[in-house]
Scaffold this motif. Sequence first.
Motif, PDB file in Angstrom:
ATOM      1  N   LEU A  54       0.828  -1.209   0.000  1.00  0.00           N
ATOM      2  CA  LEU A  54       0.000   0.000   0.000  1.00  0.00           C
ATOM      3  C   LEU A  54       0.862   1.259   0.000  1.00  0.00           C
ATOM      4  CD1 LEU A  54      -2.769  -0.960   2.619  1.00  0.00           C
ATOM      5  CD2 LEU A  54      -2.799  -1.270   0.135  1.00  0.00           C
ATOM      6  N   LYS A  57       1.799   3.160  -3.306  1.00  0.00           N
ATOM      7  CA  LYS A  57       0.660   3.620  -4.110  1.00  0.00           C
ATOM      8  C   LYS A  57       1.021   4.737  -5.075  1.00  0.00           C
ATOM      9  CE  LYS A  57      -4.127   5.256  -3.600  1.00  0.00           C
ATOM     10  NZ  LYS A  57      -5.206   5.551  -2.618  1.00  0.00           N
ATOM     11  N   ILE A  82      -6.047  -4.083  -1.202  1.00  0.00           N
ATOM     12  CA  ILE A  82      -5.272  -3.444  -2.268  1.00  0.00           C
ATOM     13  C   ILE A  82      -6.185  -2.652  -3.200  1.00  0.00           C
ATOM     14  CG2 ILE A  82      -3.838  -3.911  -4.296  1.00  0.00           C
ATOM     15  CD1 ILE A  82      -2.637  -6.267  -2.752  1.00  0.00           C
ATOM     16  N   ARG A  85      -7.453   0.530  -0.874  1.00  0.00           N
ATOM     17  CA  ARG A  85      -6.486   1.442  -0.263  1.00  0.00           C
ATOM     18  C   ARG A  85      -5.183   1.568  -1.039  1.00  0.00           C
ATOM     19  NH1 ARG A  85      -7.119   1.064   6.276  1.00  0.00           N
ATOM     20  NH2 ARG A  85      -9.336   0.580   6.340  1.00  0.00           N
ATOM     21  N   GLY A  86      -4.969   0.719  -2.004  1.00  0.00           N
ATOM     22  CA  GLY A  86      -3.727   0.764  -2.768  1.00  0.00           C
ATOM     23  C   GLY A  86      -3.961   1.159  -4.210  1.00  0.00           C
ATOM     24  N   HIS A 295      -3.060  -1.435   7.808  1.00  0.00           N
ATOM     25  CA  HIS A 295      -3.411  -0.858   6.509  1.00  0.00           C
ATOM     26  C   HIS A 295      -3.533   0.661   6.565  1.00  0.00           C
ATOM     27  CE1 HIS A 295      -3.868  -5.013   5.736  1.00  0.00           C
ATOM     28  NE2 HIS A 295      -5.091  -5.143   6.197  1.00  0.00           N
TER      29      HIS A 295
END
Length: 375
Positions: A54, A57, A82, A85-86, A295
């Motif tokens: 993450l 990114k 992913i 948040r990624g 996360h």
Amino acid sequence: RPAPAIIDRELVTEPVQTGTLAIDTLFPIGRGQRELIVGDRATGKTTIAVDAILAQKFNDMICVYVAIGQKTSSVQRVIETIRTRGNPDRCIIVVARPAEAPGLCWIAPFAAMSMAEYFRDRGQHALLVIDDLSKHAATHREVSLLTGRPPGREAYPGDIFYVHARLLERAAKLSAAKGGGSLTALPVAETEAGNLSAYIPTNLISITDGQIVLNRTLFDQGQKPAVDVGVSVSRVGGAAQSPILRSSVGTLRLDYAQFIELEAFTRFGGLPDTHVRQQLARGACIRAILRQGPHAPLDLLQEVALVTASQNGLLDGVAAKNIRTIQSGLGDYLRSNASEISTAIESSGVLSAEQKERFVECLRQYVEPRASAAS
């Protein structure tokens, strides 16, 4: 084909920001490094690896995640994390389910490594997470016993070390003549009852360039990520750390190690003197800033700000439970009120002496009113 020769490799000097403060400050990882993540079952190994994905990114690293024999629900959680948040457009996920044929589970990490090598050999940068090699070793043992190979220690065939070494030696930082690409590997391994001397963890520790050891006791106490600072190590270390973060960290690791020893000693009773009480307060502050939710990777500016505030004693009088509140808006405050310094940290990573003083003063103006309000 063979792994890159030594003469085709370059020194590991560029940092990989994992977004986990305990790793980026105490055990920094560089592009081209192999850093093992090892610990008991359900101690946050996959969480650390996914957080590292993450954290890429908005940069130029392409991430490859391979799940070997993991539960479908666990893999689904990783994929959803992913996606939400990624940056899923820059991430490849390879899955070998437990129900797959042993041969497919066996070849999965090699397939993922080949995909990561594709980008490395074209001058790009790749991050490979192998989750996990303990299950891959069990698959290798299964295939070997089925084909009649003689068992060795713990019934693993003798070539398991060679198999994993040949896999992980492909992680490298290539020289400029070869394109300057890099492949960083984060293999995961599982221990039982914290036994690092078991066959597979021992093999992988000797192959890799360091290990992040997760401690079950710390995890149960709520210290997450549960990184054991006494056993974890990065053999590249500060050579691959961001210059501004390296100068900010200072004696952080030594202070934290001393705090752990002093805390254990003072449990037996007796009132410590003023100096020891100051060390305990500073250590409690360090432990609080190293505690991090899942996360939610931190960027470089947030990490530098937290470490600088801690090392300058700005957080010593703040209760551990209130540090998370102070941390939440720190990055936005600095970008609004110290934009020049924030830009310098995120771009060049170098501050002048005057900028450092202004940075500390800006942190003081942010922390003090919020610390008093929280208390």
